[in-house]
Design an enzyme around this catalytic site. Structure first.
Site, mmCIF file in Angstrom:
data_model
loop_
_atom_site.group_PDB
_atom_site.id
_atom_site.type_symbol
_atom_site.label_atom_id
_atom_site.label_comp_id
_atom_site.label_asym_id
_atom_site.label_seq_id
_atom_site.Cartn_x
_atom_site.Cartn_y
_atom_site.Cartn_z
ATOM 1 N N ASP A 146 -6.991 6.062 -3.712
ATOM 2 C CA ASP A 146 -6.249 4.898 -3.226
ATOM 3 C C ASP A 146 -5.932 3.967 -4.392
ATOM 4 O O ASP A 146 -6.818 3.312 -4.935
ATOM 5 C CB ASP A 146 -7.080 4.164 -2.172
ATOM 6 N N CYS B 67 0.792 -1.236 0.000
ATOM 7 C CA CYS B 67 0.000 0.000 0.000
ATOM 8 C C CYS B 67 0.821 1.282 0.000
ATOM 9 O O CYS B 67 0.514 2.227 -0.735
ATOM 10 C CB CYS B 67 -1.004 -0.004 1.150
ATOM 11 N N HIS C 39 -2.874 1.480 6.807
ATOM 12 C CA HIS C 39 -3.091 1.477 5.362
ATOM 13 C C HIS C 39 -2.778 2.875 4.853
ATOM 14 O O HIS C 39 -3.065 3.876 5.516
ATOM 15 C CB HIS C 39 -4.523 1.082 5.010
#
Length: 700
Positions: free
Chosen positions: A362, A282, A337
């Site tokens: 994202d 991530c 995250h």
């Protein structure tokens, strides 16, 4: 950049004044060898004619981008020193005017050209054509303009523009909510090759392949462009930049923790014919996206959410399961995250300016959005208010920061028992962090995503989010906050300090009986080596304790996890989860939990002496082996934008003897002036990618 024309042409030369224009448009850090401008802001062109130019004479300009330029789509604009020449209904109309610096009698015509404030970003062909004779051909690149009030990405504060558009170095936050790790990252959005790389990224996206005309026209809109970038950073649906891997099998690629720079990744993708780079997780996806966004001129920052929920079914709840021995199954709660926020207006939401500003994007491929692995832009203001019926992907992001957590006991017969004391409405979404403006300190932005946990408005917003998601018929979406009777036994795990990798871990389990009668307790203590995504690598400790607590009594149970127990996992674990679960004779279940991130031994990097551009300088790197064993498979990597063009890699170290020190001097020649950051990464058999950094000011 200049272009000389044929002798029969009345235009002798066109000078795009790249050095001056790029400096005015804040693009000279990229290059001064090609013209790179920002839309809505004028730039100068000097055209040298073969005759004295009269104010009544006409110079016709045409700018075009894409394969099929069209005035109606805003990808072509024709204008002159006497006004625009486009047809009715044209979009993205450019303009120009004669500048006072012209010397018309000598045939030197200086013009101020203004790109349309809604012009699509990208590479343009430019032609300059006199009333008779041939046109001169040039090219330029147009970017978004956060300095221009009428641009959708306008950011009013200059300090923020310097941070979120111009800064090539940043911080990525990792670890746990109780132990936050700061990793320096080189964005490098102004390395010269970023022009070709970032434009190529747009041109290989599936929407361009399907309909290049519409795709190029849509590049006027940062909402569209950021959504394309989000999809193209991962390779799940397309020829994107990075392949994700979370199973610790990185054969054929690079371990995600090894990366320190977006430039290395983007270069590798571009040079290998847009084949995906292996591997990302991530923070790597987010940092690379930040580089591309900043290059295009969309203000962008990397954001880390600790205790981040992954809600796969839009329920706004996360279920956790424990077996009868207190072992926890995969839970959908990540230690952290990482995503990005991009700054832009949201006229598509028809709410005035209510949802303008920071938008979550994202690129990590988790769930599909309109059939594609991308996420956002989701307005942070909409997440804060629980507006889950707006686009894009707000329910998913809302759950990441504000889902309720429900815990269940899996009984021996397979049935489930809800652990009523352990329904949790506050632990998801902790210490949401980004780098502060103008410094390397952490800025906590949790309050921009949600109201303070425990306050009335936080529950009001949660209920509003559920209602707007049209879930009122599904009981699993509601009633997670039923009345809970007070706990009769209070249980907590206490630690004295942060823990260093390669050392024993010592904790204290504290139980307090608040009831008016004794409690006979059965206690299971478990420790698990964990990935940051909440996946168990290995159970490394299991203990059972029987204790009787008298009314009001406090009992302490020491817990010790020797290094020898977890050493074989020390190079791969992201954290260690210690869980204590207790049951009393009345059927009540209690739990305490802590998530420990282990601190790596330090590595130091510093510059010896003065740093000057184009002059060799010496860097010293030092790392001490804290173990009574030999470190094997050692390698050292050092990078720094403006310092190393492709990084320094030394894999010849191989081994480091017990309790010995590695000290290495490296010579490098800086090629850019200004404040630069060096990042060192040491990897070996016992410690994974230990990082250190320092800053250096390179003098002219």
């Amino acid at each position: 950049m200049t272009a000389a024309c044929h002798s029969d042409n009345v235009i002798r030369k066109v000078d795009l004044l790249c050095q001056r224009n790029n400096a005015d448009h804040n693009t000279d850090e990229i290059t001064t060898r090609q013209l790179i401008v920002r839309r809505g802001q004028p730039f100068l062109i000097t055209v040298e004619m073969s005759f004295a130019f009269q104010p009544s004479d006409v110079l016709k300009f045409t700018v075009e981008t894409g394969r099929f330029p069209s005035e109606s789509k805003g990808t072509r604009s024709t204008f002159s020193n006497h006004g625009h020449m486009c047809t009715a209904g044209s979009k993205a109309v450019w303009s120009c005017r004669l500048d006072d610096r012209s010397d018309l009698q000598r045939g030197i015509v200086t013009l101020s050209v203004t790109p349309a404030v809604d012009a699509p970003v990208g590479r343009y062909a430019l032609s300059v054509e006199p009333e008779s004779g041939r046109a001169a051909k040039e090219s330029l690149v147009v970017l978004f303009n956060p300095w221009c009030r009428d641009d959708m990405v306008f950011l009013p504060d200059e300090k923020e523009r310097r941070e979120y558009v111009m800064n090539e170095q940043g911080i990525v936050y990792k670890g746990t909510a109780h132990y936050i790790i700061s990793d320096v990252w080189e964005f490098g959005q102004f390395e010269e090759e970023m022009v070709d790389i970032c434009l190529r990224l747009l041109d290989v996206n599936p929407k361009y392949q399907k309909d290049p005309d519409d795709d190029v026209a849509a590049r006027c809109n940062p909402i569209y462009v950021s959504r394309v970038i989000s999809a193209m950073i991962n390779s799940n649906d397309d020829r994107g930049v990075l392949t994700g891997c979370w199973d610790d099998n990185y054969q054929g690629g690079t371990c995600p923790t090894r990366w320190n720079s977006s430039v290395t990744i983007l270069q590798q993708w571009y040079e290998n014919s847009c084949m995906a780079v292996k591997f990302g997780q991530c923070w790597v996806f987010a940092a690379v996206m930040c580089t591309v966004m900043r290059f295009f001129g969309i203000p962008c920052r990397v954001v880390t959410n600790f205790d981040s929920a992954h809600d796969e079914n839009n329920s706004l709840t996360i279920d956790e399961y424990f077996d009868e021995y207190g072992l926890k199954s995969t839970e959908g709660i990540w230690n952290f995250h990482v995503w990005v926020e991009g700054w832009m207006k949201r006229p598509d939401l028809n709410r005035g300016s209510k949802y303008d500003g920071w938008q979550v994007l994202d690129p990590t491929p988790q769930e599909r959005s309109e059939g594609v692995f991308c996420c956002g832009p989701a307005p942070v203001a909409a997440i804060h208010e629980g507006a889950t019926d707006l686009k894009y992907d707000i329910p998913f992001v809302f759950s990441e920061v504000n889902a309720d957590k429900v815990m269940w006991r899996i009984n021996a017969d397979g049935s489930k028992t809800k652990m009523k004391h352990l329904s949790d409405t506050s632990s998801v979404g902790q210490k949401i962090s980004t780098k502060a403006v103008g410094s390397f300190t952490r800025n906590d932005i949790t309050d921009t995503y949600k109201y303070k946990e425990g306050c009335i408005m936080e529950r009001v917003v949660y209920d509003n989010a559920v209602r707007r998601l049209n879930s009122q018929d599904d009981d699993s979406h509601r009633n997670t906050c039923d009345y809970i009777s007070p706990e009769e036994v209070e249980m907590s795990l206490e630690k004295e300090a942060n823990f260093r990798n390669a050392q024993d871990i010592k904790l204290n389990l504290k139980l307090r009986n608040k009831a008016q009668k004794y409690k006979r307790m059965t206690i299971f203590v478990n420790a698990q080596a964990m990935n940051y995504t909440g996946t168990v690598i290995q159970n490394i400790l299991h203990e059972k304790h029987e204790k009787t607590l008298q009314a009001g009594e406090v009992v302490n149970i020491p817990i010790q996890i020797p290094y020898s127990v977890y050493s074989k996992y020390s190079a791969n674990l992201d954290s260690m989860k210690v869980t204590a679960q207790a049951s009393d004779g009345d059927g009540e279940i209690y739990e305490a939990e802590t998530n420990l991130a282990l601190e790596d031994p330090p590595i130091t990097i510093k510059v010896l002496g003065e740093a000057r551009v184009n002059c060799p300088m010496t860097i010293e790197v030092e790392f001490e082996n804290p173990l009574n064993e030999t470190l094997r498979s050692c390698s050292l990597t050092v990078i720094g934008c403006g310092l190393f063009r492709s990084g320094y890699i030394d894999s010849g170290i191989n081994e480091l003897q017990p309790n010995s020190t590695l000290k290495l001097n490296i010579t490098v020649t800086p090629y850019k002036v200004g404040l630069k950051t060096l990042v060192a990464d040491f990897d070996c058999s016992a410690f994974r990618d230990v990082k250190g950094s320092c800053t250096v000011y390179v003098k002219p």
